[in-house]
Write an enzyme that holds these catalytic residues in place. Structure first.
Site, mmCIF file in Angstrom:
data_model
loop_
_atom_site.group_PDB
_atom_site.id
_atom_site.type_symbol
_atom_site.label_atom_id
_atom_site.label_comp_id
_atom_site.label_asym_id
_atom_site.label_seq_id
_atom_site.Cartn_x
_atom_site.Cartn_y
_atom_site.Cartn_z
ATOM 1 N N HIS A 1 62.698 117.777 -35.997
ATOM 2 C CA HIS A 1 62.141 118.677 -37.006
ATOM 3 C C HIS A 1 63.296 119.342 -37.754
ATOM 4 O O HIS A 1 64.363 119.564 -37.196
ATOM 5 C CB HIS A 1 61.301 119.764 -36.354
ATOM 6 C CG HIS A 1 60.018 119.286 -35.767
ATOM 7 N ND1 HIS A 1 58.954 118.894 -36.543
ATOM 8 C CD2 HIS A 1 59.629 119.151 -34.472
ATOM 9 C CE1 HIS A 1 57.952 118.538 -35.755
ATOM 10 N NE2 HIS A 1 58.332 118.679 -34.492
ATOM 11 N N CYS B 1 57.768 113.487 -34.972
ATOM 12 C CA CYS B 1 57.268 114.034 -33.715
ATOM 13 C C CYS B 1 55.944 113.376 -33.345
ATOM 14 O O CYS B 1 55.909 112.196 -33.037
ATOM 15 C CB CYS B 1 57.168 115.554 -33.811
ATOM 16 S SG CYS B 1 57.106 116.368 -32.185
#
Length: 476
Positions: A423, A329
């Site tokens: 994630h 991310c």
């Protein structure tokens, strides 16, 4: 409405774990149970089925209830971006940023959303178990409070107060709470429990009776330290833990605004590798096989923080030595050549040079992508979620890390630097095994089953040491 609220004498007294265990215990009694936390402050978020975000702890508590996480379970989420400011999430959606002082003025608006969410959960379930935030003894925050007694009194929810004996002074914690809160708030408290006891709980019998005598509240029990807490996802960055395994050395940079750090839990559980959470000021060890640049709530702020530690130099040296790098991310964004923030979505508008380990560029945008995804990576099924601002493109994206189903991430030409927006990907046993095998490490399956087993063990632990039936009866 049938509900009970667990408040604490302070932060990190174990409220989240207590609620998770009570949720599982009540669910095993055949009740339809839901967790609820009016206000949470955490950069560890979960994406819900209805396309919003809530605190990761409430997602775990939902799991303990056998439910899908929902935005009503944590209607107000504060995601710190600086020491004094945070992004404000209301019922799963970002509504803006607020400085600590300005946030007080938002609370009347937020309380309406909190009560609406609570009403919907109460109507849909037999029992709602509510978690407070911080402590009701912070009486300077009592005006306009929505997290503890302000909510309890507005919703008419009885309270059980939890104290933490491990940090010492638990008698003063509990008796002192009663001493400083007003009489109306004190009347909401139906009893107390003592958490995190190490040793023989009978040694605290006199102290326990003293609390009962001083407060007039009944005690629900003394909970010994739950040794298997490490098997459950950590809620706060203060709980980040390394692992004592052997073999492949994995190093994660502990960024100042590290977010969604439970990505690392499956790696910490692997006996075939050693996970180090590298503290600020420490150099990246020369024996690291993999360095992870994790997610962050502030990509540009933490990129500056990373450079201030000298980690940019260490990463370049690690890569030259043949080491591997994974950016997740915000960490993925940092690995590219530039990060452009034309509107100041992540801070101050402008362009910043990235670490240059991936041939990609990122452009920030105000809109946040919140979605669950499934697909494949390294030829294995993978599932996870995205929660980010910005779009990343460039030549290395021609070698995507995953297809979920659209291409995600990038891999460098030498195959040793990887970036991904996903994630939660390490929770999938087959993918984790394939990923670690490329680094010469073996993997042990069963991570997700281990989390459910730990929730059952936690419920058993509470049943053995608390009067759970009496505590749940407070809700009636």
């Amino acid at each position: 409405m049938v509900a009970v609220m667990i408040q604490g004498t302070g932060s990190n007294v174990g409220k989240s774990m207590l609620v998770a265990g009570l949720c599982r215990a009540a669910t095993r009694r055949g009740l339809s149970v839901a967790p609820f936390k009016p206000q949470n402050m955490s950069n560890n978020a979960a994406v819900t089925a209805d396309g919003g975000e809530i605190g990761r702890a409430q997602a775990l508590q939902a799991r303990a209830c056998g439910l899908e996480p929902h935005t009503d379970m944590n209607p107000v989420l504060l995601k710190p971006e600086t020491d004094r400011g945070a992004q404000v999430i209301l019922q799963g959606r970002a509504i803006g940023r607020a400085e600590a002082r300005d946030y007080q003025g938002l609370k009347p608006r937020l309380l309406g959303g909190v009560l609406d969410s609570f009403a919907r959960l109460s109507a849909a379930h037999d029992l709602v178990i509510v978690e407070g935030a911080g402590s009701p003894a912070e009486v300077n925050l009592r005006p306009r409070d929505i997290a503890n007694m302000g909510f309890a009194r507005a919703a008419g929810v009885p309270v059980v107060l939890a104290g933490d004996i491990d940090r010492g002074g638990v008698i003063a914690q509990i008796v002192g709470t009663q001493a400083v809160i007003d009489a109306g708030d004190a009347a909401m408290i139906r009893g107390f429990l003592v958490n995190k006891f190490r040793g023989d709980p009978r040694l605290f019998d006199d102290g326990y009776r003293m609390i009962e005598a001083r407060t007039g509240w009944r005690g629900f029990g003394v909970v010994p330290w739950f040794a298997d807490a490490h098997r459950l996802p950590a809620e706060d960055a203060v709980d980040l833990r390394a692992s004592g395994g052997t073999g492949l050395h994995v190093v994660c940079l502990t960024l100042s605004r590290i977010a969604n750090f439970d990505d690392l839990d499956p790696l910490a559980a692997e006996p075939g590798l050693r996970l180090t959470m590298l503290a600020p000021g420490q150099a990246i060890p020369g024996d690291a096989g993999l360095v992870i640049v994790p997610g962050t709530k502030s990509t540009l702020g933490d990129l500056a923080f990373l450079r201030a530690q000298g980690w940019d130099i260490d990463l370049a040296a690690h890569h030259r030595r043949g080491g591997h790098v994974l950016g997740i991310c915000g960490g993925y964004q940092m690995l590219g050549r530039t990060i452009d923030d034309p509107s100041g979505a992540d801070g101050v508008a402008g362009q910043v040079a990235g670490l240059g380990l991936l041939d990609v560029t990122t452009v920030m945008a105000p809109d946040k992508r919140l979605t669950r995804v499934t697909g494949t990576a390294l030829g294995q099924p993978v599932s996870g979620y995205e929660i980010h601002m910005g779009r990343t493109d460039g030549p290395d994206c021609a070698r995507p890390f995953a297809h979920v189903p659209d291409p995600d991430g990038a891999i460098s030409a030498d195959g040793r630097v990887t970036g991904s927006y996903l994630h939660g990907l390490f929770s999938d046993d087959a993918f984790r095994a394939a990923f670690l095998a490329r680094l010469g490490a073996a993997s042990r399956p069963g991570f997700e089953a281990g989390v459910d087993a730990a929730l059952d063990d936690l419920a058993d632990h509470l049943e053995a040491h608390l009067d759970v039936a009496a505590l749940l009866a407070v809700a009636r």
